[in-house]
Design an enzyme around this catalytic site. Structure first.
Site, PDB file in Angstrom:
ATOM      1  N   GLU A 172       0.840  -1.242  -0.086  1.00 58.71           N
ATOM      2  CA  GLU A 172      -0.007   0.040  -0.008  1.00 58.71           C
ATOM      3  C   GLU A 172       0.768   1.047  -0.079  1.00 58.71           C
ATOM      4  O   GLU A 172       0.543   1.979  -0.625  1.00 58.71           O
ATOM      5  CB  GLU A 172      -1.085   0.083   1.001  1.00 58.71           C
ATOM      6  CG  GLU A 172      -1.810   1.082   1.347  1.00 58.71           C
ATOM      7  CD  GLU A 172      -2.892   0.760   2.319  1.00 58.71           C
ATOM      8  OE1 GLU A 172      -3.949   1.691   2.288  1.00 58.71           O
ATOM      9  OE2 GLU A 172      -2.606   0.087   3.155  1.00 58.71           O
ATOM     10  N   ASP A 173       1.947   1.140   0.690  1.00 62.06           N
ATOM     11  CA  ASP A 173       2.611   2.486   0.772  1.00 62.06           C
ATOM     12  C   ASP A 173       4.016   2.712   0.177  1.00 62.06           C
ATOM     13  O   ASP A 173       4.808   3.428   0.416  1.00 62.06           O
ATOM     14  CB  ASP A 173       3.115   2.459   2.530  1.00 62.06           C
ATOM     15  CG  ASP A 173       1.756   2.782   3.316  1.00 62.06           C
ATOM     16  OD1 ASP A 173       0.818   3.169   2.611  1.00 62.06           O
ATOM     17  OD2 ASP A 173       1.944   2.662   4.588  1.00 62.06           O
TER      18      ASP A 173
END
Length: 709
Positions: free
Chosen positions: A88-89
């Protein structure tokens, strides 16, 4: 470069060292090397990122992985915890993860990543599609929710960097969504820590005051505790039984909840001394129970055997309440090492490693979790909507259980309020489908009546019988509702129509409507958005529309109305909602709730959701003032005051002078000087309530008085 050397080359290795020490204690060397390599990848991926506190971001994945390692979960779980934020990051993709670490780790990370995108403001919002997605992610691999619980634990530990309003929102979400899941999975260590952290964020003043009081109480009773410990340890030595004895510390949140729910004072709770005895085997547990009952006098009804009858989440232990030296109350828990291990880790213990490196055997907690997850999958397949699915799951997440017996003595755990139909489906789906009656303790028992703990139930079946749509309004277990719905959906269309027609005819006859005109039929179809009467009958058979709503629509002014305090219920029985406690003068609305019949709410009640305000679920009702004039209604007042001697007596006198009665009273500490009084009083109507409030406000030191809705 070897994995350890890669890890050592990172400036963040000191943060990782503690996690590595833990995994070295229970995982084989090759698994530890795999985790070293995983840390190196996660550290590299997050190298440019910082947390809100300014610390390196990698601290968070390490902390989450540490919680997972403390549960002694398998290598894939620790890897997924370290990597749970990379997709996600960072620039790392799912395909890269799968190529580097395998499909299992990648699937767990994907599941956690999807959960991270879910944001709940409260349990009501979580009830909808987001909550459904979270539960279903858990059914694919339960390690997903274990990592999410670890993630939430570390986030709760570090809430201090956030704004106060955000802290409270996240804490409430945790208490209402994640704590029940941890409890249902039997992970008491995580559940207890989350509860403490939530209380500290939601009620910081109460938490500080209670913590200080608990510290003082514990310091004051050290001699008493050590004396009881010596007596218990001495008795075990005399009997030749090996075991360890510890004082059982009461958790702050548990103390607070007991004070609120049972309306107890702090000293009443802290006067009870708790101890835990850990032994080698089950036989020793029962032997020690006998020794304790010889050492101290047992209290009546103070014994619970959760070894023979485990809790729904797999918890096992013997609990006994005794009268100790000088009359002090003692509570003792007696269990084996494995039971103690299970009580702390619950379903997570399934992935624990033995000393030889093989996985631990399946446990009661694991079996319960597997059964629950299988049930969730069945619910997903049979539920017609997200709301329907979540209502079913909610029953399983917040069980207040009873235990009942088959005629041959087999024990079954059921939620409180369960009926013989719930029990029939718990035995087997076919038994539920063909159930026509029940005998409880050898006496005929209604299928719609709630069972009580300890009863022996015999189900009577017939090959020619089939599930009744009316059962949907009385059963409470998700399995029973799921099976009934599945059967009804599988009915041939013609059978469904016949069942619905018969149900509606019976209800209409009860309000003396024998036949319908063409205009009435068209009005019903328009109001309930049905294309024809067969569609209406089918929806009635499926439980989507209750016949009482149709009867009320046709006959809003039934001849029964003059006898009841509320007009518009068609003469059918109803109850007043305890959440908003409506009184004459309030604008009210009736909700047709499955399993509870008609419930009268204040029109602005927060618990009355928009999705409930649809034809078939609500009735437009009003007060019958001619009847209510001679009745009393309960309502709740919240009083904020500066405490002083005699103030409760003056408030009670003010209520009496205003012509009202106090039904119940309890207090809570807001801060060191201010108290909150929760007062349930009887009133005739809104005007009478205004008079009562005015009298209470006139009492010196009362800061504010308002009605709780």
């Amino acid at each position: 470069m070897p994995p350890l050397e890669q890890a050592l080359s990172s400036p963040n290795f000191p943060f990782y060292a503690h996690l590595r020490d833990i995994v070295c204690q229970y995982l084989p060397k090759d698994c530890v090397e795999t985790i070293d390599r995983t840390f190196f990848v996660a550290d590299f991926a997050h190298k440019e990122q910082k947390r809100a506190s300014g610390e390196p971001y990698i601290i968070h994945p390490i902390a989450v992985a540490t919680v997972i390692a403390q549960m002694h979960l398998d290598v894939e779980s620790v890897q997924a915890a370290l990597l749970h934020d990379v997709v996600e990051d960072t620039e790392i993709t799912s395909s890269m993860l799968e190529q580097e670490f395998g499909s299992t780790v990648n699937e767990i990370v994907e599941g956690v990543t999807k959960l991270d995108k879910l944001r709940f403001h409260d349990y009501k919002e979580a009830q909808m599609e987001n909550f459904r997605k979270m539960i279903l992610a858990m059914t694919k691999d339960i390690r997903v929710i274990l990592i999410k619980l670890a993630d939430r634990t570390h986030n709760m530990r570090t809430l201090g960097a956030l704004r106060p309003d955000k802290r409270v929102r996240i804490a409430k979400e945790t208490l209402e969504v994640f704590v029940p899941i941890a409890n249902r999975l039997g992970i008491s260590d995580v559940r207890a820590e989350l509860e403490e952290l939530c209380m500290a964020s939601i009620y910081p003043m109460r938490y500080r005051v209670l913590k200080a009081a608990v510290t003082r109480a514990r310091n004051n009773r050290k001699e008493v505790v050590s004396g009881i410990l010596e007596a218990i340890t001495g008795r075990l030595k005399e009997a030749g039984i090996e075991g360890r004895v510890t004082g059982r510390e009461k958790r702050l949140y548990s103390i607070y909840r007991k004070m609120v729910q049972k309306e107890l004072q702090f000293r009443e709770i802290m006067d009870v001394y708790g101890f835990r005895i850990i032994l080698k085997d089950v036989d020793s547990c029962y032997r020690v129970l006998g020794q304790m009952h010889n050492l101290f006098k047992p209290r009546p009804n103070g014994f619970k055997d959760y070894i023979a009858i485990p809790k729904l989440n797999g918890y096992q232990s013997l609990h006994t309440s005794l009268v100790g030296p000088h009359g002090v109350p003692i509570e003792i828990q007696i269990r084996t090492e494995l039971m103690d291990h299970m009580a702390a880790r619950g379903v997570a213990a399934h992935w624990s490693y033995k000393e030889n490196g093989s996985k631990a055997v399946s446990t009661a907690s694991q079996k319960n979790a597997q059964d629950w997850i299988k049930n969730l999958i069945d619910l997903q397949q049979s539920a017609g909507s997200s709301l329907e699915f979540v209502e079913d799951v909610k029953t399983d997440l917040f069980p207040d259980s009873i235990f009942v017996f088959t005629p041959d003595g087999t024990i079954y755990n059921l939620p409180k309020g369960a009926t013989p139909v719930d029990f029939a489906y718990a035995l087997h789906t076919d038994i539920g489908h063909h159930c026509i009656g029940a005998r409880v303790n050898h006496h005929v028992f209604p299928l719609s009546r709630s069972l009580q703990s300890g009863q022996s139930i015999e189900i009577i079946t017939s090959k020619n019988s089939c599930p009744n749509a009316i059962w949907l309004s009385t059963v409470v277990t998700s399995k029973a509702r799921s099976c009934i719905r599945q059967y009804l959906k599988g009915l041939r269309s013609q059978e469904c129509v016949l069942i619905g027609r018969r149900l509606l005819q019976n209800t209409l006859r009860s309000v003396r409507i024998e036949s319908l005109t063409q205009d009435q039929i068209q009005s019903i179809l328009d109001n309930f958005n049905e294309k024809d009467m067969n569609a209406l009958f089918s929806d009635i058979a499926m439980g989507n529309i209750l016949t009482v709503a149709v009867a009320k629509f046709l006959d809003p002014d039934s001849h029964h109305h003059h006898e009841l305090p509320v007009k518009g219920t068609g003469g059918l029985p109803f109850t007043f909602a305890q959440c908003c406690m409506p009184i004459p003068g309030d604008n009210i609305i009736a909700h047709i709730a499955q399993g509870r019949g008609i419930v009268i709410h204040n029109e602005n009640c927060k618990n009355f959701r928009e999705e409930d305000r649809v034809p078939g679920k609500v009735l437009n009702v009003s007060w019958n003032m001619a009847v209510t004039a001679n009745m009393d209604f309960k309502t709740t007042l919240l009083i904020e005051l500066n405490n002083r001697q005699g103030i409760l007596s003056e408030i009670s006198n003010a209520v009496d002078i205003a012509g009202s009665k106090i039904e119940s009273i309890n207090s809570d500490l807001k801060d060191e000087k201010t108290f909150l009084i929760n007062l349930i009083v009887t009133v005739k109507d809104n005007l009478h309530l205004t008079s009562v409030i005015k009298r209470i406000k006139a009492v010196p030191n009362v800061i504010s008085v308002y009605r709780r809705r």
